[in-house]
Structure formats: C-alpha cells, structure tokens
Design an enzyme around this catalytic site. Structure first.
Site, PDB file in Angstrom:
ATOM      1  N   TYR A  56       0.823  -1.217   0.000  1.00 24.39           N
ATOM      2  CA  TYR A  56       0.000   0.000   0.000  1.00 24.39           C
ATOM      3  C   TYR A  56       0.852   1.259   0.000  1.00 24.39           C
ATOM      4  O   TYR A  56       0.499   2.260  -0.624  1.00 24.39           O
ATOM      5  CB  TYR A  56      -0.993  -0.033   1.171  1.00 24.39           C
ATOM      6  CG  TYR A  56      -2.216  -0.853   0.834  1.00 24.39           C
ATOM      7  CD1 TYR A  56      -2.282  -2.204   1.164  1.00 24.39           C
ATOM      8  CD2 TYR A  56      -3.250  -0.285   0.109  1.00 24.39           C
ATOM      9  CE1 TYR A  56      -3.376  -2.973   0.787  1.00 24.39           C
ATOM     10  CE2 TYR A  56      -4.350  -1.038  -0.268  1.00 24.39           C
ATOM     11  CZ  TYR A  56      -4.413  -2.389   0.075  1.00 24.39           C
ATOM     12  OH  TYR A  56      -5.491  -3.143  -0.320  1.00 24.39           O
ATOM     13  N   GLN A  90     -14.807   2.732  -7.866  1.00 22.37           N
ATOM     14  CA  GLN A  90     -14.215   1.623  -7.120  1.00 22.37           C
ATOM     15  C   GLN A  90     -12.748   1.935  -6.805  1.00 22.37           C
ATOM     16  O   GLN A  90     -12.103   1.222  -6.071  1.00 22.37           O
ATOM     17  CB  GLN A  90     -14.308   0.337  -7.947  1.00 22.37           C
ATOM     18  CG  GLN A  90     -15.725  -0.098  -8.256  1.00 22.37           C
ATOM     19  CD  GLN A  90     -15.754  -1.156  -9.352  1.00 22.37           C
ATOM     20  OE1 GLN A  90     -15.647  -2.346  -9.086  1.00 22.37           O
ATOM     21  NE2 GLN A  90     -15.849  -0.712 -10.590  1.00 22.37           N
ATOM     22  N   HIS A 110     -15.036   1.622  -2.475  1.00 18.97           N
ATOM     23  CA  HIS A 110     -14.040   0.662  -1.966  1.00 18.97           C
ATOM     24  C   HIS A 110     -13.027   1.355  -1.052  1.00 18.97           C
ATOM     25  O   HIS A 110     -11.945   0.832  -0.786  1.00 18.97           O
ATOM     26  CB  HIS A 110     -13.316  -0.036  -3.116  1.00 18.97           C
ATOM     27  CG  HIS A 110     -14.189  -0.984  -3.863  1.00 18.97           C
ATOM     28  ND1 HIS A 110     -13.842  -1.502  -5.085  1.00 18.97           N
ATOM     29  CD2 HIS A 110     -15.410  -1.492  -3.585  1.00 18.97           C
ATOM     30  CE1 HIS A 110     -14.822  -2.293  -5.519  1.00 18.97           C
ATOM     31  NE2 HIS A 110     -15.770  -2.309  -4.629  1.00 18.97           N
ATOM     32  N   CYS A 118      -7.759   2.185  12.297  1.00 18.23           N
ATOM     33  CA  CYS A 118      -7.473   1.113  13.250  1.00 18.23           C
ATOM     34  C   CYS A 118      -8.198  -0.160  12.820  1.00 18.23           C
ATOM     35  O   CYS A 118      -9.332  -0.107  12.347  1.00 18.23           O
ATOM     36  CB  CYS A 118      -7.925   1.512  14.646  1.00 18.23           C
ATOM     37  SG  CYS A 118      -7.670   0.187  15.842  1.00 18.23           S
ATOM     38  N   THR A 221     -13.992  -0.645 -15.937  1.00 22.87           N
ATOM     39  CA  THR A 221     -14.163  -1.683 -14.923  1.00 22.87           C
ATOM     40  C   THR A 221     -14.547  -3.015 -15.561  1.00 22.87           C
ATOM     41  O   THR A 221     -15.279  -3.039 -16.558  1.00 22.87           O
ATOM     42  CB  THR A 221     -15.218  -1.298 -13.867  1.00 22.87           C
ATOM     43  OG1 THR A 221     -15.339  -2.350 -12.914  1.00 22.87           O
ATOM     44  CG2 THR A 221     -16.582  -1.011 -14.497  1.00 22.87           C
ATOM     45  N   ASN A 246     -14.705   0.776 -22.439  1.00 21.59           N
ATOM     46  CA  ASN A 246     -13.740  -0.241 -22.050  1.00 21.59           C
ATOM     47  C   ASN A 246     -13.197  -0.913 -23.311  1.00 21.59           C
ATOM     48  O   ASN A 246     -13.984  -1.348 -24.154  1.00 21.59           O
ATOM     49  CB  ASN A 246     -14.400  -1.309 -21.162  1.00 21.59           C
ATOM     50  CG  ASN A 246     -13.382  -2.206 -20.477  1.00 21.59           C
ATOM     51  OD1 ASN A 246     -12.364  -2.571 -21.068  1.00 21.59           O
ATOM     52  ND2 ASN A 246     -13.659  -2.551 -19.238  1.00 21.59           N
TER      53      ASN A 246
HETATM   54  N1  APR Z   1      -9.648   2.876 -20.480  1.00 22.45           N
HETATM   55  C1  APR Z   1     -10.779   2.189 -20.167  1.00 22.45           C
HETATM   56  N2  APR Z   1     -10.783   0.938 -19.639  1.00 22.45           N
HETATM   57  C2  APR Z   1      -9.579   0.349 -19.455  1.00 22.45           C
HETATM   58  C3  APR Z   1      -8.353   0.996 -19.772  1.00 22.45           C
HETATM   59  C4  APR Z   1      -8.434   2.309 -20.306  1.00 22.45           C
HETATM   60  N3  APR Z   1      -7.348   2.987 -20.623  1.00 22.45           N
HETATM   61  N4  APR Z   1      -7.328   0.156 -19.459  1.00 22.45           N
HETATM   62  C5  APR Z   1      -7.902  -0.983 -18.958  1.00 22.45           C
HETATM   63  N5  APR Z   1      -9.243  -0.852 -18.962  1.00 22.45           N
HETATM   64  C6  APR Z   1     -10.234  -1.815 -18.496  1.00 22.45           C
HETATM   65  C7  APR Z   1      -9.824  -3.258 -18.615  1.00 22.45           C
HETATM   66  O1  APR Z   1     -10.198  -3.782 -19.875  1.00 22.45           O
HETATM   67  C8  APR Z   1     -10.625  -3.898 -17.479  1.00 22.45           C
HETATM   68  O2  APR Z   1     -11.912  -4.271 -17.938  1.00 22.45           O
HETATM   69  O3  APR Z   1     -10.380  -1.567 -17.110  1.00 22.45           O
HETATM   70  C9  APR Z   1     -10.783  -2.769 -16.470  1.00 22.45           C
HETATM   71  C10 APR Z   1      -9.937  -2.896 -15.207  1.00 22.45           C
HETATM   72  O4  APR Z   1     -10.451  -3.972 -14.516  1.00 22.45           O
HETATM   73  P1  APR Z   1      -9.937  -4.400 -13.053  1.00 22.45           P
HETATM   74  O5  APR Z   1      -8.483  -4.433 -13.030  1.00 22.45           O
HETATM   75  O6  APR Z   1     -10.686  -5.625 -12.727  1.00 22.45           O
HETATM   76  O7  APR Z   1     -10.387  -3.193 -12.128  1.00 22.45           O
HETATM   77  P2  APR Z   1     -11.830  -2.910 -11.517  1.00 22.45           P
HETATM   78  O8  APR Z   1     -12.917  -3.294 -12.418  1.00 22.45           O
HETATM   79  O9  APR Z   1     -11.799  -1.509 -11.036  1.00 22.45           O
HETATM   80  O10 APR Z   1     -11.793  -3.874 -10.229  1.00 22.45           O
HETATM   81  C11 APR Z   1     -12.837  -3.760  -9.349  1.00 22.45           C
HETATM   82  O11 APR Z   1     -11.819  -5.191  -7.806  1.00 22.45           O
HETATM   83  O12 APR Z   1      -9.742  -5.665  -7.316  1.00 22.45           O
HETATM   84  C12 APR Z   1     -10.867  -5.156  -6.809  1.00 22.45           C
HETATM   85  O13 APR Z   1     -11.289  -3.512  -5.186  1.00 22.45           O
HETATM   86  C13 APR Z   1     -10.663  -3.729  -6.376  1.00 22.45           C
HETATM   87  O14 APR Z   1     -11.816  -1.771  -7.012  1.00 22.45           O
HETATM   88  C14 APR Z   1     -11.283  -2.966  -7.502  1.00 22.45           C
HETATM   89  C15 APR Z   1     -12.364  -3.908  -7.955  1.00 22.45           C
END
Ligand code: APR
Length: 283
Positions: A56, A90, A110, A118, A221, A246
């Site tokens: 972190y 998120q 999140h 704590c 996402t 996406n």
């Molecule tokens: N623009 C748009 N989308 C993008 C880009 C970009 N430049 N680069 C990557 N992506 C997309 C990917 O294709 C993928 O679908 O962003 C998404 C990222 O997905 P994750 O890594 O799974 O992130 P997220 O969806 O935010 O995860 C949700 O899961 O790990 C936990 O708590 C954590 O908040 C997080 C949650």
C-alpha cells in the site's frame, strides 16, 4: 440526443490506467508476482501486515506521483454541467478528487487509500503525504521499536529531511499502531470479502431511489462485482442511455446501449463535450 438531467458515472481501475496506476486484473496488476486479490484481504494482513503495508505504501507513492488524466477531467466537467450527478468509483486513488470531482457528488465505494484506520476501533486519519515527506507518520501513532510519538520528520541543517524519518522503506516497514487501542492500523480500503461501507452504500441507494437517470456511463471496470451491474441497470431510465467505455468486453456489455471499445481518456472527453454542447444548445 440526450437530456443531461440525471447522470450516474461508475468507474474502475481502467480510468486511472492512463495515469500510470496499474489495474487489478490487467497484466500489470501483479506486485512482486503477488496477485492483488491475494494481498487485498484481511487474511493477508493477518498473516503478514508488513508486506501488505509495503504494497500500500508503494501504491500510495505511485498515486502521489501520478496526475489525473483526460478521463478524470471529463468526468469532473460533467459533474459541473449535469443537473443531478453522482460518481461512484471503485478506485481508492484520489485522482477523481484531484481532477475536481466534488466530494458531495462522489462515492469511493471501496474506500480511500490515503486513509489509515485502526483494525479494531474507529480511530482513523487521512493524510496524502504531499508537501515533502514521502509518508507522514500517523499524527498519534506510536512506532513500537522507536516508542516515540513522531509529530513531524527531523530536518538536517540544510533543511532536508533527516534520513531516519525520510527513508520511507526503512521506517515504513513498521506497522503503525492505534494510539487509542494499540491494535494494528490498516489502509482505509475495502478488502475482498469485506462489507461495503454502509454510509457510502446509503448514498448510492438514495441517489438510485431519487429517480431514473438519463445517462449512465460505466468506464474502466471489469464489472466483476454484481452491484456495479445492478446499480447501472437500476439507474438507467427506460429511454436512457447506458454507455460502456472499455477496450474489452465485460459482463455489463450486453446491457449497454453504446459500447465504446476505446481508452477512457479518449472516449470520455468526446462524450462529455458532445453532451455539454448539446445541453447548452438546448438552453
Ligand atoms: N480505459 C478504459 N478501460 C480500461 C483501460 C483504459 N485505458 N485500461 C484498462 N481498462 C479496463 C480493462 O479492460 C478492465 O476491464 O479496465 C478494467 C480494469 O479492470 P480491473 O483491473 O478488474 O479493475 P476494476 O474493475 O476496477 O476492479 C474492481 O476489484 O480488485 C478489486 O477492489 C478492487 O476496485 C477494484 C475492484
């Protein structure tokens, strides 16, 4: 074209990818070959809190060194122009806020990586650590081996921060303890398997219950969590527009009325400008 009365924006790690913040499930998500999904858990913290804190702290430093990108800026602009607006992210980084998305129109569902709280009582503090010192000591956290309450880093005669307190990795391996109950302090984020923060959840529900949205944007996402899809579908008005931004397909794609397979920093400024121009032409 679209009314701009009620808007909901849902974002994930992909929106911060173009600011150099790794996504979770992308190829760049692993840290020291460790799967984030294995690190971001209460079990991992119980097993090796030092390792989790190191992760972190590196993420915090990477976020401090990052800048909001055009996607963050576009969403902040939309927040200004929409009659009613809510951003549910998120992301635990502060790039939406630094881009100008107002706190009262944003939910960090999140949590916030710059909050330290704590692991037992309700004591917590937030500090982004900007303004010189890499990772500020907790205002009232006691470092076990030094046993000294540390208000601010020591300074050498030339004003630079003395190594002992400035070398983040040396000191930072220590895990801050709560000054109220001496339990371990942890990052203020929601880990896998943990409940979403009740107050923030309430804010999302209140916004959804207040009426349908003309426009829902879901950007960057994987929509891994069902509540993301649920909120998007509950929010959208029957004649509303649900846009997915996406480069890749997600479980939400089949519900979207528009799928923009583009990076968020490209697609979002264009969408927002179109919406804002359209709205101003209607006024
Ligand atoms: N623009 C748009 N989308 C993008 C880009 C970009 N430049 N680069 C990557 N992506 C997309 C990917 O294709 C993928 O679908 O962003 C998404 C990222 O997905 P994750 O890594 O799974 O992130 P997220 O969806 O935010 O995860 C949700 O899961 O790990 C936990 O708590 C954590 O908040 C997080 C949650």
């Amino acid at each position: 074209m679209h009314r701009l009365n009620r808007i909901l924006v849902l974002t994930g790690a992909g929106v911060s990818a173009e600011s150099g913040i790794p996504t979770f499930r992308g190829k760049d998500g692993y840290w020291r070959n460790l799967d984030p999904a294995k690190l971001a858990t209460p079990e991992a913290f119980a097993k090796d809190p030092g390792l989790v804190w190191e992760w972190y702290r590196e993420r915090r430093q990477r976020i401090r060194n990052a800048q909001p990108n055009a996607a963050h800026n576009a969403i902040a602009k939309l927040a200004q122009h929409a009659q009613e607006f809510l951003l549910v992210t998120q992301n635990v980084d502060d790039l939406h806020a630094r881009a100008g998305s107002p706190k009262q129109k944003m939910v960090q569902i999140h949590g916030d990586i710059f909050v330290t709280r704590c692991s037992r009582c309700d004591f917590q503090f937030r500090d982004t650590g900007r303004g010189g010192s890499p990772e500020p000591p907790a205002p009232s956290a006691i470092y076990p081996h030094s046993g000294r309450l540390r208000a601010c880093p020591e300074r050498k005669s030339n004003g630079s921060i003395a190594t002992t307190s400035a070398q983040p990795d040396q000191e930072q391996k220590d895990i801050p303890k709560c000054s109220k109950c001496s339990a371990l302090m942890r990052p203020g984020v929601v880990w896998f398997g943990e409940q979403l923060p009740w107050d923030e959840l309430r804010r999302v529900e209140n916004y959804l219950e207040a009426g349908p949205c003309d426009f829902v944007i879901v950007a960057g996402t994987t929509a891994t969590f069902g509540y993301i899809i649920d909120w998007a579908l509950r929010a959208i008005a029957s004649d509303g527009t649900l846009v997915e931004v996406n480069p890749e397909e997600t479980p939400l794609s089949r519900f979207a009325t528009q799928r923009l397979r583009e990076p968020a920093a490209i697609a979002l400024p264009r969408i927002v400008d179109e919406l804002v121009i359209y709205r101003s032409s209607k006024l």
